[in-house]
Design a protein around this motif. Structure first.
Motif, PDB file in Angstrom:
ATOM      1  N   UNK A   1       0.855  -1.213   0.000  1.00  0.00           N
ATOM      2  CA  UNK A   1       0.000   0.000   0.000  1.00  0.00           C
ATOM      3  C   UNK A   1       0.880   1.248   0.000  1.00  0.00           C
ATOM      4  N   UNK A   2       1.862   1.279   0.883  1.00  0.00           N
ATOM      5  CA  UNK A   2       2.720   2.477   0.963  1.00  0.00           C
ATOM      6  C   UNK A   2       3.525   2.674  -0.320  1.00  0.00           C
ATOM      7  N   UNK A   3       3.954   1.591  -0.943  1.00  0.00           N
ATOM      8  CA  UNK A   3       4.734   1.753  -2.185  1.00  0.00           C
ATOM      9  C   UNK A   3       3.859   2.319  -3.290  1.00  0.00           C
ATOM     10  N   UNK A   4       2.580   1.956  -3.301  1.00  0.00           N
ATOM     11  CA  UNK A   4       1.669   2.528  -4.307  1.00  0.00           C
ATOM     12  C   UNK A   4       1.381   3.996  -4.004  1.00  0.00           C
ATOM     13  N   UNK A   5       1.219   4.337  -2.740  1.00  0.00           N
ATOM     14  CA  UNK A   5       0.982   5.738  -2.368  1.00  0.00           C
ATOM     15  C   UNK A   5       2.216   6.574  -2.706  1.00  0.00           C
ATOM     16  N   UNK A   6       3.363   5.993  -2.492  1.00  0.00           N
ATOM     17  CA  UNK A   6       4.623   6.694  -2.813  1.00  0.00           C
ATOM     18  C   UNK A   6       4.630   7.166  -4.269  1.00  0.00           C
ATOM     19  N   UNK A   7       4.056   6.340  -5.165  1.00  0.00           N
ATOM     20  CA  UNK A   7       4.064   6.697  -6.595  1.00  0.00           C
ATOM     21  C   UNK A   7       3.277   7.973  -6.863  1.00  0.00           C
ATOM     22  N   UNK A   8       2.180   8.199  -6.127  1.00  0.00           N
ATOM     23  CA  UNK A   8       1.399   9.427  -6.399  1.00  0.00           C
ATOM     24  C   UNK A   8       2.006  10.639  -5.687  1.00  0.00           C
ATOM     25  N   UNK A   9       2.888  10.401  -4.721  1.00  0.00           N
ATOM     26  CA  UNK A   9       3.481  11.523  -3.971  1.00  0.00           C
ATOM     27  C   UNK A   9       4.827  11.961  -4.554  1.00  0.00           C
ATOM     28  N   UNK A  10       5.417  11.108  -5.381  1.00  0.00           N
ATOM     29  CA  UNK A  10       6.770  11.447  -5.868  1.00  0.00           C
ATOM     30  C   UNK A  10       6.725  12.271  -7.152  1.00  0.00           C
TER      31      UNK A  10
END
Ligand code: SME
Length: 152
Positions: A143-152
């Protein structure tokens, strides 16, 4: 709902157009809390700019007074410093722990990395002792790795 189906629901939320990041985070919190029985409180804390503290940005569950947590304090503050997943089977056995509710028995905190920097974390509390296993940990890292994609 199994983690495989939940993953596709998470992707649907993160790919939704025209909603802000913090609204997406709130929807992810709602999804996880509603669909996983042992998730009783789900929230995201983020580092407060240059300050060595975490700020609660989105959550679902009982309101908490701990909306700001200094680095090093509690399970969350320790993860902000260690950069490591932290699963606590019995919060009562922890010395460095910040109690949000007497109902909470176990907790898991997973750091969220953007460009290899620890910028925040997902925090989940459970009213069940020893609620979290490796499958939860793997799912929440995802989940966090997917969220990271929208924040980077
Ligand atoms: N128990 C956490 C504090 C946050 S609440 O669980 C919402 C901790 O020890 O850092």
């Amino acid at each position: 709902m199994g983690f495989d189906i939940l993953k596709s629901r998470v992707i649907d939320i993160l790919e939704t157009q025209n909603i802000k990041h913090n609204e997406k985070l709130k929807l992810v919190c709602e999804l996880l809390r509603n669909e996983v029985n042992h998730y009783d409180w789900v929230g995201f804390y983020f580092k407060n700019n240059d300050k060595e503290e975490l700020v609660l940005e989105a959550f679902v569950g009982e309101p908490t007074e701990h909306t700001v947590i200094p680095f090093g304090k509690g399970i969350c503050g320790q993860v902000a410093v260690s950069n490591k997943n932290f699963s606590v089977d019995d919060v009562g056995a922890q010395d460095n722990y910040i109690a949000c509710s007497i109902n909470v028995k176990s907790e898991i905190v997973i750091p969220l990395f953007v460009n290899a920097e620890n910028i925040g974390q997902i925090d989940i509390d459970s009213h069940t002792i020893k609620a979290f296993n490796q499958a939860d940990e793997d799912f929440l890292v995802w989940v966090n790795s997917e969220i990271s994609k929208i924040l980077s």
